[in-house]
Design a protein around this motif. Structure first.
Motif, PDB file in Angstrom:
ATOM      1  N   GLN A  53       0.658  -1.242   0.063  1.00 47.67           N
ATOM      2  CA  GLN A  53       0.134  -0.197  -0.023  1.00 47.67           C
ATOM      3  C   GLN A  53       0.878   0.971   0.108  1.00 47.67           C
ATOM      4  O   GLN A  53       0.668   1.649  -0.575  1.00 47.67           O
TER       5      GLN A  53
ATOM      6  N   ARG B  87       2.654   1.701  -3.017  1.00 44.18           N
ATOM      7  CA  ARG B  87       1.549   2.834  -4.051  1.00 44.18           C
ATOM      8  C   ARG B  87       1.224   4.046  -3.480  1.00 44.18           C
ATOM      9  O   ARG B  87       1.581   4.795  -5.050  1.00 44.18           O
ATOM     10  N   LEU B  88       1.387   4.126  -2.323  1.00 44.13           N
ATOM     11  CA  LEU B  88       1.236   5.387  -2.448  1.00 44.13           C
ATOM     12  C   LEU B  88       2.290   6.474  -1.867  1.00 44.13           C
ATOM     13  O   LEU B  88       2.388   7.500  -3.179  1.00 44.13           O
ATOM     14  N   THR B  89       3.690   6.586  -2.293  1.00 42.89           N
ATOM     15  CA  THR B  89       4.616   6.817  -2.565  1.00 42.89           C
ATOM     16  C   THR B  89       5.322   6.721  -3.731  1.00 42.89           C
ATOM     17  O   THR B  89       6.402   7.916  -4.107  1.00 42.89           O
TER      18      THR B  89
ATOM     19  N   ASP C 217      11.157   8.572   0.688  1.00 36.55           N
ATOM     20  CA  ASP C 217       9.411   9.458   0.334  1.00 36.55           C
ATOM     21  C   ASP C 217       8.521   9.512   0.976  1.00 36.55           C
ATOM     22  O   ASP C 217       7.929  10.580   2.009  1.00 36.55           O
TER      23      ASP C 217
ATOM     24  N   LEU D 267       6.100   1.518   8.341  1.00 35.61           N
ATOM     25  CA  LEU D 267       4.272   1.525   8.257  1.00 35.61           C
ATOM     26  C   LEU D 267       3.572   1.402   9.016  1.00 35.61           C
ATOM     27  O   LEU D 267       2.558   1.713   8.732  1.00 35.61           O
TER      28      LEU D 267
ATOM     29  N   ARG E  31       2.852   6.057  13.735  1.00 34.00           N
ATOM     30  CA  ARG E  31       2.870   6.825  13.067  1.00 34.00           C
ATOM     31  C   ARG E  31       3.611   8.618  14.158  1.00 34.00           C
ATOM     32  O   ARG E  31       4.069   9.105  13.186  1.00 34.00           O
TER      33      ARG E  31
ATOM     34  N   ARG F   2      -1.260  11.654   5.380  1.00 30.12           N
ATOM     35  CA  ARG F   2      -0.516  12.048   3.701  1.00 30.12           C
ATOM     36  C   ARG F   2      -0.123  10.650   3.684  1.00 30.12           C
ATOM     37  O   ARG F   2      -1.304   9.473   2.930  1.00 30.12           O
ATOM     38  N   TYR F   3       0.167   9.590   4.812  1.00 37.37           N
ATOM     39  CA  TYR F   3       0.004   8.263   4.832  1.00 37.37           C
ATOM     40  C   TYR F   3      -0.190   7.065   6.226  1.00 37.37           C
ATOM     41  O   TYR F   3      -0.454   5.828   5.966  1.00 37.37           O
ATOM     42  N   PHE F   4      -0.755   8.343   7.157  1.00 35.59           N
ATOM     43  CA  PHE F   4      -1.775   6.767   7.450  1.00 35.59           C
ATOM     44  C   PHE F   4      -3.464   7.827   7.924  1.00 35.59           C
ATOM     45  O   PHE F   4      -3.535   8.629   7.394  1.00 35.59           O
ATOM     46  N   PRO F   5      -4.358   6.698   8.054  1.00 41.49           N
ATOM     47  CA  PRO F   5      -5.529   7.322   7.636  1.00 41.49           C
ATOM     48  C   PRO F   5      -6.082   7.549   9.327  1.00 41.49           C
ATOM     49  O   PRO F   5      -5.082   7.177   9.817  1.00 41.49           O
ATOM     50  N   ASP F   6      -7.608   8.847   9.068  1.00 44.72           N
ATOM     51  CA  ASP F   6      -7.475   9.130   9.940  1.00 44.72           C
ATOM     52  C   ASP F   6      -7.840   7.797  11.455  1.00 44.72           C
ATOM     53  O   ASP F   6      -8.514   7.038  11.209  1.00 44.72           O
TER      54      ASP F   6
END
Lengths: 119, 655
Positions: free
Chosen positions: B106, B109-111, B122, B530, B533, B651-655
């Motif tokens: 995941q 792909r995001l970075t 990144d 990964l 946070r 950007r990389y962790f969901p709320d």
């Protein structure tokens, strides 16, 4: 447009779901890994190694003064069968079953915002 | 120049068929590179790995020359305790696929990351992280590649089975260690000495009874064990070539084997990139699987039966009973020579289960699977695959020890090194079916090729992507990138080839060193990247350096101790001779004395070790335990003392 129909909300929901599943994967792995470590190294050390007669483990009846080689199982020393082969087979079975039960996620929906992927 | 053994023709034809298959896949992969973005395709396969390719590629990369050459040698020498040594492979499918798989794919792909250093850079928007990671990869992997090239050349030499060199036997002598020294002059004028230890510790060579048979190119020696005499046959030296810088020339079979290995593996890797490596991994993974199953069946049938009060034992049971009769330590822990005490058993459980998944070559594959369906199926395939391969290997080589109860494997075709037991056993089991021998020899060769190809690509991606393209910070045209990528991959192959001309002696320890070094450098930083946070770039950098330093320090200390002890021992011997002869006392090696004086407080210093390349084992544990500890401490402290960038966390962790 409903909140569910908003693309950014959808992306966020998908990302959250993938992240939650990934964390669950980690917890499951750590749990199985710990059990395998304790069982394998613990059993083999107690039963596959010779211990001093006055050691605490021998007094508790958990270890022996000689390694438990006989009776052989499938031609392997007894301690190898119970300490390595059997947990290995159980782990493999668990992994195989797990591979059918793990939830799927739409990873292909995760897109790079275009930050410098090469040519 | 090189006379081949009588059965080598069929062996080589079967072997060549396999190499043709590999070459065809390399060419086919090159056509794939015409699609899409070049770097994504060349180094990452455009994130399109299906289940079979993913599973066999991860497995084939993990299974290396160490698994097929070094590991069998250890089973042969130390017996059943190696099952405990390797036991954590039971959880490797889980630790590889589940621990990192879903999330690293995941985040990749995001970075848009193509390599692991890319991902670190990144995720934290920190070029220093990418550069440090790239440099550490560049430091460790070439060591590993040299060892793998050596293993590949040894297998190829075994396939050719060159006849011993013709020449003249000049005579024999015995040195102060009671080693037999045989002198030869080869047909090309090179003078070679061969050194042979007595077969048992208190054995003594009988010089007057040693004679040569030039027609058979063999020396017949006799040794005495204190009770009776034994005959011992030794081939003339292997054919050697004159090469500048090599006083005794170079083993021609090894050199030709090395050239064939290097040309094939570097060729298809450079030409076909990631797709060539992963597709050949599939072929190689299947060859390995079939190879070990066939070998296990043949080995079980070859064990001589044992008569007991309860009847006749055959196969595995006969092998185990034979080992127990030979040396009871071969059937129990810690094995002969205190091989695996409890602390090292724990260390190696951590080693295989945690270090393997943290190799950059494995993580890149996890960044490149197509979807979670492929990932789940790959998990299924890996569980079956590792179960079969790692149970078959101990079976084969416990049988090998039962069939050949002494350590002297030259009688079954190798040059007497335990590292050659795998090809030697194959030759023995397929004496009447040489073509099968050729196909089985392809199994260890495949294991080595797949690992080398993956590492070559990891190194060139570090150079091209992490250090060149990203650090220059400007666009480079597709054509230039393509040329640089091909050239870099090929050049690294050439550099490693030169290193392998004069390779280090021990294979398995180099592989353990690079595996644990890279694993400790990347495991904790990637987990923080990964899942945490609160992780910051300072924390990840400290975790990386802590893991690297925690492992490297103990290896460095081990090498220093080994060299200091050798120098002091040599000095003591020189001193004894000087005392007897002329009375001139040479100066002592001061550096060795300083090292011995100032570092002897280190835990593990002065403890007996298997060879000079092994590290110090602090408190009985492998250095990886220290590396992991330093990495965790550095990562946590560094992160807690600094603040993460809220924008990157969002950007990389969901709320």
């Amino acid at each position: 447009m409903t909140p569910e129909g908003n693309p950014s909300n959808l992306a966020s929901a998908t990302a959250r779901r993938i992240y939650t599943h990934a964390r669950r994967d980690v917890l499951l792995t750590v749990w199985v890994w710990s059990v395998a470590l304790v069982w394998t190294v613990g059993y083999c050390w107690l039963r596959g190694y010779a211990h001093e007669p006055d050691s605490l483990w021998v007094k508790l009846g958990l270890a022996r003064t000689d390694a438990e080689v006989h009776p052989l199982y499938l031609g392997m020393p007894n301690w190898v069968f119970w300490g390595v082969f059997l947990p290995w087979m159980l782990c493999s079975c668990f992994t195989v079953v797990l591979s059918f039960l793990l939830p799927d996620d739409p990873l292909e929906e995760c897109k790079s915002p275009g930050n410098g992927v090469g040519n | 120049m090189l006379e081949l053994g009588s059965n080598s023709g069929q062996v080589l034809v079967a072997f060549a068929l396999y190499l043709v298959g590999v070459a065809a896949l390399g060419i086919f992969s090159h056509r794939y590179l015409r699609r899409g973005e070049f770097l994504q395709e060349y180094f990452l396969g455009n994130r399109g790995l299906g289940p079979w390719v993913l599973a066999l590629s991860v497995a084939a990369t993990a299974i290396s020359g160490g698994t097929f050459m070094g590991f069998p040698a250890l089973i042969y020498s130390h017996g059943w305790v190696l099952m405990l040594w390797i036991a954590s492979y039971m959880v490797v499918p889980l630790t590889t696929m589940l621990l990192l798989g879903r999330r690293i794919n995941q985040l990749g792909r995001l970075t848009g990351a193509v390599t692991v250093p890319d991902l670190l850079r990144d995720r934290f928007n920190c070029p220093a992280l990418g550069i440090t990671a790239g440099l550490i990869i560049l430091l460790f992997l070439p060591f590993n590649l040299v060892a793998q090239f050596k293993a590949g050349a040894l297998v190829m030499r075994e396939a050719m089975q060159p006849r011993p060199s013709s020449g003249e036997w000049l005579g024999q002598t015995v040195d102060e260690r009671q080693h037999l020294i045989l002198s030869f002059r080869l047909s090309n004028g090179l003078e070679i000495k061969q050194n042979l230890a007595p077969p048992v510790a208190k054995g003594r060579w009988l010089l007057e009874k040693t004679h040569a048979d030039p027609q058979a190119r063999r020396v017949h020696a006799v040794w005495h064990d204190g009770a009776q005499e034994h005959a011992f046959a030794l081939d003339f030296p292997a054919p050697r070539l004159r090469l500048p810088g090599f006083k005794e020339g170079m083993d021609a079979g090894y050199l030709i084997g090395l050239i064939i290995f290097a040309v094939t593996v570097v060729g298809y890797t450079a030409y076909g990139g990631f797709w060539a490596v992963t597709w050949t991994d599939v072929l190689e993974g299947l060859v390995m699987l079939i190879g070990v199953i066939v070998m296990a069946v043949l080995a079980l049938r070859a064990v001589p039966p044992v008569e007991t009060a309860n009847g006749t034992l055959t196969g595995m049971a006969a092998a185990t009973v034979r080992l127990q009769t030979l040396d009871s330590q071969l059937t129990q822990g810690p094995g002969p020579g205190q091989f695996l005490p409890g602390t090292l058993a724990v260390s190696f459980f951590l080693m295989w289960s945690l270090m393997g998944p943290a190799q950059p070559s494995t993580m890149v594959r996890l960044m490149s699977f197509r979807d979670t369906v492929s990932w789940r199926r790959a998990l299924f395939l890996m569980a079956i695959y590792f179960g079969i391969v790692y149970v078959c290997l101990p079976v084969i080589f416990v049988c090998a020890r039962a069939i050949f109860p002494t350590e002297y494997v030259n009688r079954i075709g190798s040059r007497g090194s335990a590292d050659s037991i795998m090809p030697a056993m194959i030759r023995y089991l397929t004496t009447d079916r040489p073509w099968l021998g050729g196909l089985l020899l392809a199994a260890p060769y495949a294991a080595i090729m797949s690992t080398v190809a993956a590492y070559l690509l990891t190194i060139s991606s570090s150079l091209v992507r992490d250090l060149l393209q990203r650090s220059l910070g400007r666009e480079i045209s597709r054509g230039v990138l393509r040329s640089i990528s091909y050239t870099t991959t090929a050049l690294i192959g050439v550099v490693v080839f030169i290193g392998a001309l004069n390779p280090p002696e021990f294979l398995q320890y180099i592989i353990v060193f690079t595996g644990s070094g890279l694993g400790c450098t990347f495991l904790v930083p990637i987990l923080m990247t990964l899942y945490w946070r609160r992780a910051t770039k300072v924390g990840v950098l400290l975790a990386m350096l802590g893991g690297f330093g925690g492992v490297f320090f103990w290896y460095l200390a081990g090498w220093l101790e080994g060299h200091a002890q050798s120098a002091l021992k040599l000095y003591a011997q020189t001193l004894a001779h000087a005392h007897h002869d002329v009375g001139v006392v040479p100066p002592p090696p001061l550096w060795a004395q300083y090292i011995q004086t100032y570092l002897s407080w280190l835990p593990g210093w002065g403890r007996p070790r298997v060879d000079r390349f092994t590290p110090l084992y602090p408190f009985g544990f492998d250095p990886l335990v220290c590396g992991l500890f330093c990495s965790i401490v550095g990562g946590v402290l560094g992160s807690l003392l600094t603040r993460p960038d809220p924008e990157l966390v969002r950007r990389y962790f969901p709320d």
